[in-house]
Write an enzyme that holds these catalytic residues in place. Structure first.
Site, PDB file in Angstrom:
ATOM      1  N   GLN A 160      -3.623 -17.378  -4.092  1.00  0.00           N
ATOM      2  CA  GLN A 160      -3.854 -16.707  -5.392  1.00  0.00           C
ATOM      3  C   GLN A 160      -5.082 -17.116  -6.090  1.00  0.00           C
ATOM      4  OE1 GLN A 160      -2.805 -13.495  -5.969  1.00  0.00           O
ATOM      5  NE2 GLN A 160      -2.021 -13.867  -3.818  1.00  0.00           N
ATOM      6  N   HIS A 174       0.974  -1.168  -0.034  1.00  0.00           N
ATOM      7  CA  HIS A 174      -0.086  -0.092  -0.008  1.00  0.00           C
ATOM      8  C   HIS A 174       0.654   1.235  -0.099  1.00  0.00           C
ATOM      9  CE1 HIS A 174      -3.027  -3.141   1.480  1.00  0.00           C
ATOM     10  NE2 HIS A 174      -3.992  -2.346   0.632  1.00  0.00           N
ATOM     11  N   ILE A 193       3.317   3.315  -5.464  1.00  0.00           N
ATOM     12  CA  ILE A 193       3.433   2.577  -6.777  1.00  0.00           C
ATOM     13  C   ILE A 193       2.069   1.874  -6.792  1.00  0.00           C
ATOM     14  CG2 ILE A 193       4.443   0.883  -8.095  1.00  0.00           C
ATOM     15  CD1 ILE A 193       6.881   0.779  -6.295  1.00  0.00           C
ATOM     16  N   HIS A 226      -6.952   6.527  -3.085  1.00  0.00           N
ATOM     17  CA  HIS A 226      -7.974   5.416  -2.595  1.00  0.00           C
ATOM     18  C   HIS A 226      -7.343   4.786  -1.333  1.00  0.00           C
ATOM     19  CE1 HIS A 226      -5.531   2.577  -4.560  1.00  0.00           C
ATOM     20  NE2 HIS A 226      -6.140   1.777  -3.939  1.00  0.00           N
ATOM     21  N   ASP A 227      -5.813   4.859  -1.191  1.00  0.00           N
ATOM     22  CA  ASP A 227      -5.233   4.342  -0.059  1.00  0.00           C
ATOM     23  C   ASP A 227      -4.410   5.266   0.544  1.00  0.00           C
ATOM     24  OD1 ASP A 227      -6.095   1.497   0.408  1.00  0.00           O
ATOM     25  OD2 ASP A 227      -4.946   0.938  -1.208  1.00  0.00           O
TER      26      ASP A 227
END
Length: 609
Positions: A559, A357, A360, A399-400
């Site tokens: 994943q 977070h 990038i 957003h973060d």
């Protein structure tokens, strides 16, 4: 983070299509398509009818090499039993059986050589070191080599002593080879079954389906009208809004209806008649501007190298490029200087020490949102205005912002200040939205917006950022499907807000949507950040959050679960809004298959810790 780095170095690149049927609006085929939803939004007089989760994804086919292995499995298994029957005590002196045994040895040798070829192909595909990092693969290869040696010696040497030893060893190897064969078959089956989908449906979808079936059963126009009225309110998520009867004006006063339904006083609007001119010039470095022009719409864009060169300013450069390209400075009367000031604050508030977070990730998500807008044509589908562009891009970039690298569960369990401030309700996302608007205010960024425009911007932006809380994924996903199931879904008007939310959330979980070289980097970054949290939870005696225990998390399984439960169903649904997205969804299934082939590899690494 040596452990994560080792996992990353051991991983190598390993790399179906969502279908939609177009039928004329009002066609009976809409209600006759088995297992398909009733409708999606209307495009030029046509309904886009999309299958349910199990039907809308083509099954991943079995690769040719695995088909060959399965065929060899069948022949080899039969051959083993034929050998057992021919080498029984009753058939020892039979010359015909000796001849048959010679033939079966030759066939065995050919099959074993084919197994060697199969191993060679897999080594070329995944890498020699990666393939043989699995101890079972080493064991398989040793069995095959030993079997080949025994058969060659048995065909060329004579003597009772060796024949006896050979019979005993070959009998053992037959069982071992049988085990090998069935293991190979199960491995192939497991890898290909990894394409199986999960069906997630909400009760509201079932209710709408039942009510639509009822509509088909009645002929009374009034009953049909009432049922359609109910379907409309259920699909619009307005079942809890008040129905005002009686003294309507008084009720409206008490209920304080939303601002957008009221006429905003002219004196509350910001003047748009100022003589100040705003120009779409952001003065990007020329080399970076050219790089953006060439690669900005590529999903495999190597923005990691850009961060190494431009550090935190890369987010500001990207946003300035977008705003200049879309002429947002002049159209929205936004000062480029104020804009840079605001986005610089956003970029510097991302924590560089976070593995995932960080700035990038903000760049990646913003880049992905723009990909949806341009490459998947949401600009036309969503009938985007200039203010819509600004909402989508700024919300993605922020957003973060100021994310501490710990999730909401940890904040609540440790009674963190943010959890206390926002009463445990999406504390991180609430903080991100609040931080964005604090920076907007401090930079006087939207000073030339009218009050109605500012309220529109603020409402949509806050909702978008709050939608990135993964705890809301299931609920928001079902709301989206309910709207898509309605007959009046309109992404360019009444449903524009839910589309905005969907695009940002899709971009936020888009790692599996990217080519493996970028996806793999993000995987180890996010798991590395999770594992740091898990270490803290263990140290504090707290329950360890799912995927946050580095000693039990199988990278590949994590994943595959992420793709199965969240990403692939969500992207297949998003493709109903953005049909062009279907052209890129195959990448997700390719990535999933690559992870499926590495499950045992990562399990071996866990077992050897």
């Amino acid at each position: 983070m040596a452990e994560e780095q080792n996992l990353k170095e051991d991983s190598k690149r390993n790399v179906g299509q969502t279908g939609a049927k177009i039928v004329p609006r009002g066609s009976k085929e809409i209600s006759n398509i088995l297992g398909e939803r009733r409708s999606s939004y209307n495009v030029d007089g046509f309904d886009r009818v999309v299958a349910d989760e199990i039907a809308d994804q083509k099954q991943v086919g079995i690769p040719l090499i695995d088909k060959i292995v399965i065929v060899l499995v069948v022949f080899f298994t039969l051959l083993v039993f034929i050998n057992f029957s021919f080498t029984s005590n009753d058939a020892k002196e039979d010359a015909d059986i000796d001849k048959t045994l010679f033939i079966t040895k030759i066939i065995e040798l050919v099959i074993l050589i084919l197994f060697v070829l199969e191993i060679s192909i897999r080594c070329i595909t995944v890498g020699f070191i990666t393939y043989f990092s699995d101890l079972w693969s080493v064991f398989d290869a040793l069995i095959i080599i030993a079997s080949i040696v025994l058969i060659i010696l048995d065909l060329n040497l004579e003597g009772d002593a060796f024949t006896t030893i050979s019979k005993v060893l070959r009998g053992i190897f037959r069982f071992l080879r049988l085990f090998l064969v069935f293991r190979k078959f199960n491995q192939v089956k497991k890898i290909n079954n990894a394409g199986a989908r999960y069906v997630v449906r909400s009760p509201v979808e079932k209710v709408i389906e039942i009510m639509r079936d009822l509509v088909d059963q009645f002929e009374d126009p009034e009953i049909i009208k009432q049922l359609n009225w109910g379907i409309t309110h259920i699909s619009n998520n307005t079942v809890y809004e008040p129905i005002i009867e009686g003294r309507k004006s008084e009720a409206l006063g008490w209920l304080n209806q939303p601002q957008q339904h009221q006429q905003i006083s002219q004196d509350l609007k910001r003047s748009m008649s100022s003589d100040i001119q705003f120009y779409d010039e952001s003065h990007l470095p020329e080399q970076l501007n050219q790089d953006f022009e060439q690669h900005i719409l590529n999903l495999d864009y190597d923005y990691f190298s850009l961060f190494e060169k431009y550090d935190l300013s890369i987010l500001t450069h990207l946003m300035c490029y977008y705003f200049q390209k879309e002429q947002l400075f002049s159209s929205l009367r936004i000062s480029p200087e104020s804009f840079k000031k605001c986005v610089d604050r956003l970029a510097s508030s991302y924590h560089k020490e976070n593995l995932y977070h960080n700035v990038i990730h903000a760049f990646d998500v913003t880049h992905t949102v723009y990909f949806f807008i341009q490459k998947c044509n949401f600009k036309e589908i969503g009938k985007l205005s200039k203010i819509d562009y600004s909402i989508l891009l700024l919300s993605a970039a922020a957003h973060d912002v100021d994310h501490p690298g710990l999730n909401n569960i940890f904040l609540s369990n440790t009674r963190h200040e943010l959890a206390m401030t926002y009463n445990d309700k999406s504390p991180l996302e609430q903080h991100h939205a609040s931080t964005l608007f604090r920076f907007i205010r401090e930079a006087d960024l939207l000073t030339n917006f009218t009050l109605s425009d500012f309220k529109y911007f603020r409402e949509k932006s806050i909702n978008m950022i709050l939608s990135t809380d993964n705890a809301m994924h299931g609920k928001d996903y079902n709301k989206l499907k309910a709207r898509l199931a309605s007959n009046d879904f309109d992404p360019g008007a009444k449903d524009k807000g839910i589309c905005f939310d969907t695009l940002l959330h899709a971009a936020d979980i888009s790692n599996p949507f990217k080519p493996m070289k970028n996806y793999e980097k993000w995987t180890f970054r996010v798991l590395g950040e999770f594992w740091v949290q898990g270490d803290k939870e263990k140290e504090l005696g707290l329950p360890i959050t799912m995927l946050c225990d580095r000693r039990t998390t199988n990278v590949a399984k994590s994943q595959i679960g992420f793709i199965d439960f969240m990403v692939l169903p969500y992207y297949n649904t998003l493709a109903q809004i953005l049909p062009l997205l279907s052209d890129y969804i195959d990448q997700i299934t390719e990535n999933k298959k690559a992870w499926a082939e590495k499950i045992e590899h990562y399990q071996t690494l866990l077992n050897t810790q």
